[in-house]
Scaffold this motif. Structure first.
Motif, PDB file in Angstrom:
ATOM      1  N   ASN A 110      53.116  82.876  62.825  1.00 37.84           N
ATOM      2  CA  ASN A 110      53.094  81.399  62.795  1.00 37.84           C
ATOM      3  C   ASN A 110      51.700  80.797  62.960  1.00 37.84           C
ATOM      4  OD1 ASN A 110      55.918  80.612  62.421  1.00 37.84           O
ATOM      5  ND2 ASN A 110      56.209  81.705  64.357  1.00 37.84           N
ATOM      6  N   LEU A 111      50.658  81.595  62.746  1.00 40.79           N
ATOM      7  CA  LEU A 111      49.314  80.967  62.738  1.00 40.79           C
ATOM      8  C   LEU A 111      49.130  80.221  61.419  1.00 40.79           C
ATOM      9  CD1 LEU A 111      47.123  83.619  64.525  1.00 40.79           C
ATOM     10  CD2 LEU A 111      48.397  81.691  65.458  1.00 40.79           C
ATOM     11  N   LYS A 171      53.450  67.116  60.490  1.00 41.04           N
ATOM     12  CA  LYS A 171      53.257  65.919  61.326  1.00 41.04           C
ATOM     13  C   LYS A 171      51.912  65.967  62.049  1.00 41.04           C
ATOM     14  CE  LYS A 171      58.021  64.725  62.080  1.00 41.04           C
ATOM     15  NZ  LYS A 171      58.759  63.624  62.592  1.00 41.04           N
ATOM     16  N   LEU A 172      51.536  67.179  62.486  1.00 44.30           N
ATOM     17  CA  LEU A 172      50.238  67.322  63.167  1.00 44.30           C
ATOM     18  C   LEU A 172      49.083  67.051  62.186  1.00 44.30           C
ATOM     19  CD1 LEU A 172      50.156  70.524  65.424  1.00 44.30           C
ATOM     20  CD2 LEU A 172      49.341  68.238  66.022  1.00 44.30           C
ATOM     21  N   ILE A 173      49.236  67.568  60.967  1.00 41.96           N
ATOM     22  CA  ILE A 173      48.163  67.383  59.978  1.00 41.96           C
ATOM     23  C   ILE A 173      48.026  65.897  59.636  1.00 41.96           C
ATOM     24  CG2 ILE A 173      47.470  67.958  57.603  1.00 41.96           C
ATOM     25  CD1 ILE A 173      49.012  70.709  58.279  1.00 41.96           C
ATOM     26  N   ILE A 194      44.281  73.499  61.500  1.00 44.06           N
ATOM     27  CA  ILE A 194      44.790  73.201  62.840  1.00 44.06           C
ATOM     28  C   ILE A 194      45.407  74.458  63.459  1.00 44.06           C
ATOM     29  CG2 ILE A 194      46.352  71.678  64.153  1.00 44.06           C
ATOM     30  CD1 ILE A 194      44.117  70.172  62.585  1.00 44.06           C
ATOM     31  N   ASP A 195      45.059  74.729  64.695  1.00 37.12           N
ATOM     32  CA  ASP A 195      45.679  75.835  65.426  1.00 37.12           C
ATOM     33  C   ASP A 195      47.041  75.351  65.922  1.00 37.12           C
ATOM     34  OD1 ASP A 195      46.525  77.737  67.241  1.00 37.12           O
ATOM     35  OD2 ASP A 195      44.502  78.173  67.966  1.00 37.12           O
ATOM     36  N   PRO A 196      48.127  75.926  65.380  1.00 38.85           N
ATOM     37  CA  PRO A 196      49.460  75.423  65.773  1.00 38.85           C
ATOM     38  C   PRO A 196      49.761  75.656  67.255  1.00 38.85           C
ATOM     39  CG  PRO A 196      49.599  76.851  63.831  1.00 38.85           C
ATOM     40  CD  PRO A 196      48.219  77.014  64.396  1.00 38.85           C
ATOM     41  N   ARG A 197      48.979  76.504  67.937  1.00 35.39           N
ATOM     42  CA  ARG A 197      49.231  76.759  69.372  1.00 35.39           C
ATOM     43  C   ARG A 197      48.634  75.665  70.251  1.00 35.39           C
ATOM     44  NH1 ARG A 197      46.485  82.576  68.798  1.00 35.39           N
ATOM     45  NH2 ARG A 197      44.954  81.103  67.965  1.00 35.39           N
ATOM     46  N   THR A 198      47.534  75.058  69.792  1.00 35.22           N
ATOM     47  CA  THR A 198      46.853  74.049  70.616  1.00 35.22           C
ATOM     48  C   THR A 198      46.994  72.631  70.063  1.00 35.22           C
ATOM     49  OG1 THR A 198      44.797  74.197  69.365  1.00 35.22           O
ATOM     50  CG2 THR A 198      45.061  75.747  71.217  1.00 35.22           C
ATOM     51  N   PHE A 248      41.654  82.507  59.974  1.00 30.35           N
ATOM     52  CA  PHE A 248      40.740  81.488  60.477  1.00 30.35           C
ATOM     53  C   PHE A 248      41.227  81.014  61.847  1.00 30.35           C
ATOM     54  CE2 PHE A 248      38.865  77.469  61.259  1.00 30.35           C
ATOM     55  CZ  PHE A 248      37.684  77.405  60.538  1.00 30.35           C
ATOM     56  N   VAL A 249      42.520  80.733  61.943  1.00 32.55           N
ATOM     57  CA  VAL A 249      43.092  80.261  63.208  1.00 32.55           C
ATOM     58  C   VAL A 249      43.029  81.370  64.265  1.00 32.55           C
ATOM     59  CG1 VAL A 249      45.217  79.461  64.332  1.00 32.55           C
ATOM     60  CG2 VAL A 249      44.610  78.580  62.066  1.00 32.55           C
TER      61      VAL A 249
END
Ligand code: FAD
Ligand code: MG
Length: 365
Positions: free
Chosen positions: A130-131, A138-140, A281-285, A313-314
């Motif tokens: 899931n990286l 929504k985050l993007i 975007i790092d989906p963890r942070t 990259f993430v």
């Protein structure tokens, strides 16, 4: 200080005739095209540049007659414009409808042109832990990247980011039943910006081969796939330097059927109060991944190369190996935030770096 990544304001025509502004990475693409020897139009070499997915797509066909070349260019233009419409992350269209219906939680029949993209995205999300997570639309959007121009800041609030993170949107939230799907999580919003160019390029190369065109390169803003060769040698490309405007980090010969994808923090970004906020975007942070400046992956499947470059990259200089192993990637190059170049032994054997004093760290994945 606020500055934007848009420095050039040259106008080019889009296929639909609308004026568009050239971004720096588009100018770099033109530079790479010029790097390629033999780029003169010869009786057996034809070139066409299209504008789709917010980027310039350059197609070069060799050893083909003019009639077939022109017919193929026209067909590819129509196909790419259709994919642009079908999969657009923020404009009205089939993916927009899919996102609206996913948010309801109910079952619905998904457009058949969108379903294989969701399935491929689900598989690639799973293998990248899931990286690569195309469910974080929504985050993007929150970071301001659902528009043509990069935003100017300030960055979104910590609270707004945390509120979205707490909902954990994942591809595994989507349930499948034939043509029908639903999301168990209303926070899922699909954005295939990290994979769609790859899918599109795979399809264009397949189409060209079916037409009997065996020597071609399709290059979308520096992300590319080739078939065959450039005369008696392989196709040769340049990989952009992440920090030198219009500079080349490395040169590479690309073999028949290979694709080369690079994710960089220079593609879309803005600076606000001295900090760079880019689009990966790092989906963890919930924040732009900040340990890497660029990752290049070579793979025979362009969609896989595209998603892998984003995921590595993430993952960054400490985490890329686990994902590369899981994906069985042979060819990876990563540049970290300090300019250190890390690559796999297989990549080291075939890539030519331009800065001889920057010795790469060569590590097995
Ligand atoms: P990649 O690293 O391959 O992808 C980064 C992109 O993927 C981000 O921009 C974001 O959208 C998404 N992303 C960020 N983090 C993650 C993550 N961790 N996991 C998964 N995905 C992530 N741009 C325009 O400016 N104008 C347009 O008209 C336009 N049309 C588009 C139409 C389509 C069909 C698509 C798919 C994209 C379009 N884009 C448009 C977006 C543009 O193509 C993106 O800039 C591009 O997808 C980024 O690709 P990249 O290779 O630079 O970076
Ligand atoms: Mg990508």
């Amino acid at each position: 200080m606020i500055s934007s990544s848009i420095r050039h304001r040259d106008n080019v025509g889009s296929p639909s005739g609308e004026p568009v502004r050239l971004k720096p990475h588009l100018l770099f693409l033109l530079f790479v095209i010029l790097l390629t020897p033999g780029c003169q139009q010869t009786p057996h070499e034809y070139k066409r540049t299209l504008l789709v997915f917010g980027t310039l797509v350059n197609i070069t066909l060799r050893d083909v007659d003019e009639e077939l070349a022109q017919k193929s260019f026209e067909q590819i233009r129509q196909d790419l414009e259709l994919m642009h419409f079908l999969w657009h992350p923020w404009k009205r269209g089939p993916l927009g409808r899919t996102n609206a219906l996913l948010a309801t939680g109910g079952w619905f029949s998904v457009n058949v042109s969108v379903l294989p993209v969701i399935e491929k995205g689900r598989d690639l999300a799973r293998i990248t832990n899931n990286l690569f997570n195309p469910a974080i639309g929504k985050l993007i959007a929150l970071w301001g990247y659902h528009q043509d121009e990069p935003p100017t800041g300030p960055p979104p609030s910590k609270e707004a980011i945390e509120q979205l993170l707490a909902q954990h949107p994942r591809m595994s939230d989507i349930e499948f039943d034939g043509l029908r799907i639903r999301s168990r999580n209303p926070a899922v919003q699909l954005d295939f910006g990290a994979m769609a160019k790859g899918l599109a390029i795979d399809r264009v190369i397949d189409y060209l081969r079916r037409q009997g065109i065996h020597n071609a390169i399709v290059n979308a803003g520096g992300d590319l796939k080739v078939t065959g060769s450039h005369g008696d040698r392989p196709w040769r490309i340049g990989i952009r330097h992440p920090r030198k405007q219009d500079g080349v980090l490395a040169a590479l010969d690309v073999n028949d059927g290979e694709s080369v994808f690079t994710s960089g923090d220079y593609e879309r970004f803005y600076e606000y109060e001295g900090r760079r906020y880019h689009h990966i975007i790092d989906p963890r942070t919930g924040y732009p991944a900040d340990q890497t400046t660029s990752v290049t992956v070579i793979h025979t499947n362009a969609a896989t190369a595209d998603a892998a470059a984003t995921a590595l990259f993430v993952a960054g200089p400490d985490g890329w190996q686990a994902i590369a192993r899981k994906m069985q990637l042979r060819y990876v190059m990563l540049v970290d935030k300090n300019g250190r170049i890390i690559m796999t032994p297989a990549m080291a054997k075939r890539i030519a770096l331009t800065e001889i004093d920057n010795k790469p760290v060569v590590i097995e994945p």
